[in-house]
Design a protein around this motif. Structure first.
Motif, short mmCIF file in Angstrom:
data_model
loop_
_atom_site.label_atom_id
_atom_site.label_comp_id
_atom_site.label_asym_id
_atom_site.label_seq_id
_atom_site.Cartn_x
_atom_site.Cartn_y
_atom_site.Cartn_z
N PHE A 747 0.87 -1.18 0.00
CA PHE A 747 0.00 0.00 0.00
C PHE A 747 0.91 1.23 0.00
O PHE A 747 2.06 1.15 0.45
N PRO A 748 0.43 2.39 -0.48
CA PRO A 748 1.29 3.59 -0.46
C PRO A 748 1.64 4.00 0.97
O PRO A 748 0.85 3.83 1.89
N SER A 749 2.83 4.55 1.13
CA SER A 749 3.27 4.93 2.48
C SER A 749 2.37 6.00 3.08
O SER A 749 2.17 6.04 4.29
N ASN A 750 1.82 6.88 2.24
CA ASN A 750 0.95 7.94 2.78
C ASN A 750 -0.40 7.40 3.22
O ASN A 750 -1.17 8.11 3.88
N LEU A 751 -0.71 6.15 2.86
CA LEU A 751 -1.97 5.52 3.29
C LEU A 751 -1.72 4.36 4.26
O LEU A 751 -2.61 3.57 4.52
N ARG A 752 -0.51 4.27 4.77
CA ARG A 752 -0.17 3.12 5.59
C ARG A 752 -1.00 3.06 6.87
O ARG A 752 -1.22 1.99 7.43
#
Length: 957
Positions: A747-752
């Motif tokens: 998953f994207p790091s900004n949505l972790r």
């Protein structure tokens, strides 16, 4: 271990906590003494951490998170290349704290049922307090003298920025097509959710930066685009087509919080005083930093609909100084958040005065628990705090049991005038017994009001009536103030039982935890919604303060605030004989009365052609397809607006503008305008890399509340799980190469943080599957989930836990630069992070728990609580004693700072209760605190590890 105990809380000087090796957990404490150092330090963990090594010591280790903080140059870490690198404060950086190697978790985590909702854990004093005792006790709180200090942290104050006057040139062609973007948007940085657990610090990180094309705004102001404090978008790069938005499965919505504080002097917004308001002739957009000037500055092109408009002649003229001015100095061209003083044409009628009508419950329940005396005393002490700068504020009072008790209050100049109580028993058609003196001027009748409030508790101290005709009282109150508009403030400890709006005791424990539980969360009487809509039409707002120790049907009563722009405050088990209860309500109610609310307000959101406001969520009445009506506009709520893409977006960036037209408490008509600009993109990776996990969670919390009220709790929980699964599947299919690789979950790091936030939302008391949560508690939680501003909502969904026994030396002390108290690093909400000798603070913004481990050493207990050992600490609702030692002061400072909502940039009246919990103490209280450990198993829910494992199985399959 032989190292000396000369580091507080069991840490070694020069020792790296991350490198700590597991110690033998079975070693017993042996030495609690202080080491002979210059500064007296105590070892609160025996034999320097041998009981459980390293669980909370790793406060400074290298972050193990997947991805750098926003703004890190690509050459440094390979993530997030930005056109202009932005530094994230160290306190918001991504930092992973080590797991507890020496303190294994209990099998399956704490099997914590949903107990502990009884607020009366501490022994209750027998009998009701006397009216005189409560009045005397309330008199010592000095509420009226409270000031409004400057918020510790806030957005950079708005200031005029000197700019050079630009040279207006006729464009070669009308700029229907904006120039191409220069530089990339946020880069996608995938991480493995399973192998790199979330760090709590990431939940406080700012959203991904908004990267606009060069020269997007007409001035180079640093505050030309709306800060996330006021408006957050779920995605900070907008898909150029609706098909791309659908493909992403991400929501496109705005989370709008128009006010950042309860009082104007704490919320630094520039005000345009000259009443020169430039608006687009077609779409009615207010001029803002993203317009374009044409024809040598004589015309301006609307950034929403592209129409050319004439610049008002007075736009470059200072009427007060009688001279021309540089238009590029005007607030509305430099600031994304601005307030206009509205001219006469924005008023349908003269500005209404601020009106408060108090409906006191005077039945036996409200008299015996001290509600009547406490509320009357708080109003008395807060009269000077009620906004009254224009000297037009008016107050009215109505007492309710099985009859209506009106009070005719004379003016102060009437020497022979006395307050008369007029009783009306006709509840079918309640009437006003006298035509005047029921709604009186605070300025002209101040002394009479004070005298009345002092006598009010004594009037009903012997009242043994048990019924409540709150429905007829609401109709009477509406009739009294509907000509002016204003607020009806209900203070009640009873279930409405007579006349309109009659409610029955319908709590059925057999339904709790079943598919039929949702029926208990829906309104039981259509009166409440229909009456609320009627109030909204007449500019009447309703706030509910509910205090019953028995069932009160919060689900039905909360409809009144929901459709009138109000709020529901719930105090279960409240009793004035407990100082903590009395102080909490008095403080919150006084702040409530002092708040500078807006009156007869409407909210409308406009957007670039091709975008449409689709759905609206929050406490208001949706008067038309795009107009939200607020009889009173509160300062402590947020609103969610879902945005639809109807046409392909050809511009390189789009704009959205929220405008709140309202009357201030001081009788001035104003418009607060908030303008947000976002870049557009044709790449799915840009959309995901710019997604804001906190805004997305806020959007789905509103959706979950809506689904709960429509279809039940199970449907709401299933919808949240299905949406998260859909997002993970989409990312895997479209951007993850179709393979997870290495058994992970990408998953994207900004949505972790999104999976753990969704898990926290599902486990929140408002949505959690349980057979033990009373429906009133659940309904009150749903009210919070649909109104709390984002920073407070994040804490309510995923509480903050701080380890206090081993906090760094600087924690609990003022920062050298800012002067603000430094908090310890927040730790993950898991029992794995709890050591048996530890002291922890768990805070969800509404309630605080101070957790004392079962092996806490006597010296730690003595330093914090001033008693010899754990067994002497009184558990339950309480407060920390003020002791003359450094550690007690630091712990108290951390507890106080943790509940500082002003530091989060939001307005709130809430003062959380502090519950003291011993691990080996009161079982129900202990289990209540454990339900806040989101990453543990509890009752019928999963642990965070099980949650991620389940999600991965769904994705792989």
């Amino acid at each position: 271990m032989s190292a000396p105990l000369n580091q507080e809380y069991g840490q070694f000087p020069g020792h790296s906590p991350a490198a700590e090796q597991p110690a033998q957990a079975e070693h017993a404490p042996q030495d609690y003494g202080a080491a002979p150092t210059k500064k007296k330090k105590r070892g609160y963990a025996a034999q320097a951490f041998e009981v459980g090594a390293g669980a909370n010591a790793g406060v400074g280790g290298q972050g193990q998170g997947g991805g750098p903080p926003y703004g890190t140059p690509v050459s440094a870490t390979g993530g997030y290349p930005l056109t202009e690198p932005q530094q994230v404060p160290a306190s918001q950086g991504y930092q992973q704290y080590p797991q507890a190697p020496g303190f294994p978790p209990q099998p399956g985590g704490y099997q914590a049922p949903d107990q502990g909702y009884n607020n009366n854990v501490a022994p209750q004093q027998p009998g009701a307090p006397g009216v005189a005792d409560i009045t005397q006790g309330m008199g010592g709180m000095n509420i009226a003298g409270q000031g409004h200090p400057q918020p510790p942290y806030h957005q950079t104050p708005y200031q005029q920025v000197p700019y050079q006057q630009p040279q207006f040139q006729q464009p070669a062609a009308a700029p229907a097509q904006q120039p191409a973007r220069a530089g990339p948007l946020n880069q996608l940085f995938p991480v493995d959710l399973v192998n790199t657990p979330i760090s709590v610090a990431e939940l406080d990180a700012p959203p991904p930066p908004i990267i606009l094309p060069p020269n997007s705004s007409v001035t180079p102001s640093p505050v030309a685009n709306c800060p996330s404090r006021y408006v957050r978008s779920t995605i900070n790069a907008v898909p150029s087509t609706n098909s791309l938005l659908k493909k992403s499965k991400l929501p496109f919505a705005l989370v709008i919080q128009p006010y950042g504080a309860l009082h104007d002097d704490e919320d630094h917004i520039p005000v345009v005083q000259d009443q020169v308001i430039a608006r687009c002739r077609r779409c009615r957009t207010y001029i803002n930093p993203f317009v374009t000037f044409l024809d040598h500055g004589h015309r301006w092109r609307c950034n929403m609909c592209n129409l050319s408009n004439d610049v008002p002649q007075a736009f470059d003229w200072d009427a007060a100084a009688q001279q021309t001015v540089d238009r590029m100095q005007r607030h509305e061209l430099n600031h994304s958040v601005v307030e206009f003083v509205a001219p006469q044409e924005y008023m349908v009628r003269p500005p209404q005065p601020l009106v408060y009508l108090f409906l006191f419950d005077v039945s036996y329940a409200a008299v015996s628990n001290g509600l009547l005396a406490t509320s009357a005393r708080t109003i008395l002490d807060s009269l000077s705090r009620i906004p009254n700068a224009d000297r037009r504020t008016r107050l009215g009072f109505l007492a309710v049991d099985t009859s209506l008790h009106y009070f005719s209050i004379p003016r102060d100049e009437d020497e022979n005038g006395e307050t008369n109580m007029l009783v009306v028993s006709d509840l079918e058609e309640p009437f006003l017994p006298v035509p005047h003196d029921l709604l009186v001027s605070l300025t002209e009748s101040r002394q009479s009001i004070e005298t009345f409030l002092q006598k009010l508790p004594d009037m009903f101290q012997n009242n043994h009536t048990n019924g409540s005709c709150m429905g007829p009282a609401l109709r009477a109150g509406h009739k009294l103030i509907s000509a002016l508009g204003g607020k009806i403030v209900i203070l009640t400890a009873s279930l409405p039982s007579i006349g309109d709006g009659k409610l029955d005791m319908r709590e059925d424990k057999k339904l709790l935890g079943t598919s039929r539980e949702g029926s208990l969360l829906q309104t039981a009487n259509s009166f409440y919604k229909s009456f609320a809509v009627e109030c909204s039409k007449n500019q009447v707002s309703i706030d509910m303060f509910l205090f019953s120790s028995q069932y009160q049907d919060v689900a039905s009563l909360s409809n009144l605030p929901r459709y009138t722009g109000g709020q529901t405050w719930f105090y279960p088990g409240w009793h004035a004989s407990r100082p903590e209860d009395a102080v909490k309500f008095a403080s919150e109610f006084s702040d409530y009365l002092s708040s500078e609310i807006g009156l007869e307000a409407v909210l409308r959101v406009r957007a670039t052609t091709g975008l449409r406001m689709n759905s609206f969520y929050g406490n208001f009445f949706n008067r038309s397809s795009d107009l939200c009506a607020f009889p009173a506009f509160p300062r402590d709520q947020c609103y969610v607006v879902e945005v639809a893409i109807d046409e392909n977006l050809n511009k390189s960036f789009v704009c959205m503008q929220a405008a709140v037209l309202h009357t201030t408490c001081n009788g001035e008509r104003r418009i607060r305008v908030l303008t947000l600009s976002l870049p557009t993109t044709t790449n799915l990776s840009d959309v995901y890399a710019s997604a804001d996990q906190c805004a997305i969670t806020a959007y789905f919390s509103h959706k979950a509340v809506e689904r709960t009220l429509d279809s039940g709790l199970e449907a709401a929980r299933d919808a949240l799980q299905a949406k998260l699964t859909e997002l993970l599947q989409t990312f895997k299919k479209e951007l993850g190469g179709g393979s997870m690789g290495g058994g992970g979950l990408q998953f994207p790091s900004n949505l972790r943080g999104l999976p753990v936030l969704f898990l926290g939302l599902i486990k929140n008391v408002g949505l959690r599957k349980s057979t033990l949560i009373p429906s009133d508690i659940r309904s009150a939680a749903l009210c919070l989930l649909s109104t709390l501003p984002v920073p407070l909502l994040m804490r309510y969904i995923y509480p903050r836990m701080y380890s206090l026994h081993d906090m760094p030396d600087g924690a609990g002390m003022p920062d050298a630069e800012t002067g603000q108290i430094v908090l310890p690093p927040a730790t993950n909400l898991s029992s794995e992070r709890l050591v048996s000798y530890g002291l922890y603070l768990i805070d969800d913004g509404q309630t605080q728990f101070l957790w004392i481990g079962r092996d806490a050493v006597d010296q730690l207990v003595a330093d914090v609580f001033g008693v010899a050992n754990r067994s002497q600490v009184q558990v339950g609702k309480g407060r920390l004693p003020e002791l003359e030692n450094d550690f007690n002061e630091r712990v108290r400072a951390v507890v106080q700072k943790s509940k500082d909502h002003k530091a989060l940039g939001v307005g709130s009246i809430t003062v959380p209760h502090l519950y003291i919990v011993r691990e080996d103490g009161e079982p129900s209280l202990k289990l209540w605190a454990q339900t806040l450990l989101v990453e543990d198993r509890a009752d019928q829910s999963m642990s965070a590890a099980q949650w991620l494992s389940m999600l991965r199985e769904k994705i792989v399959s």
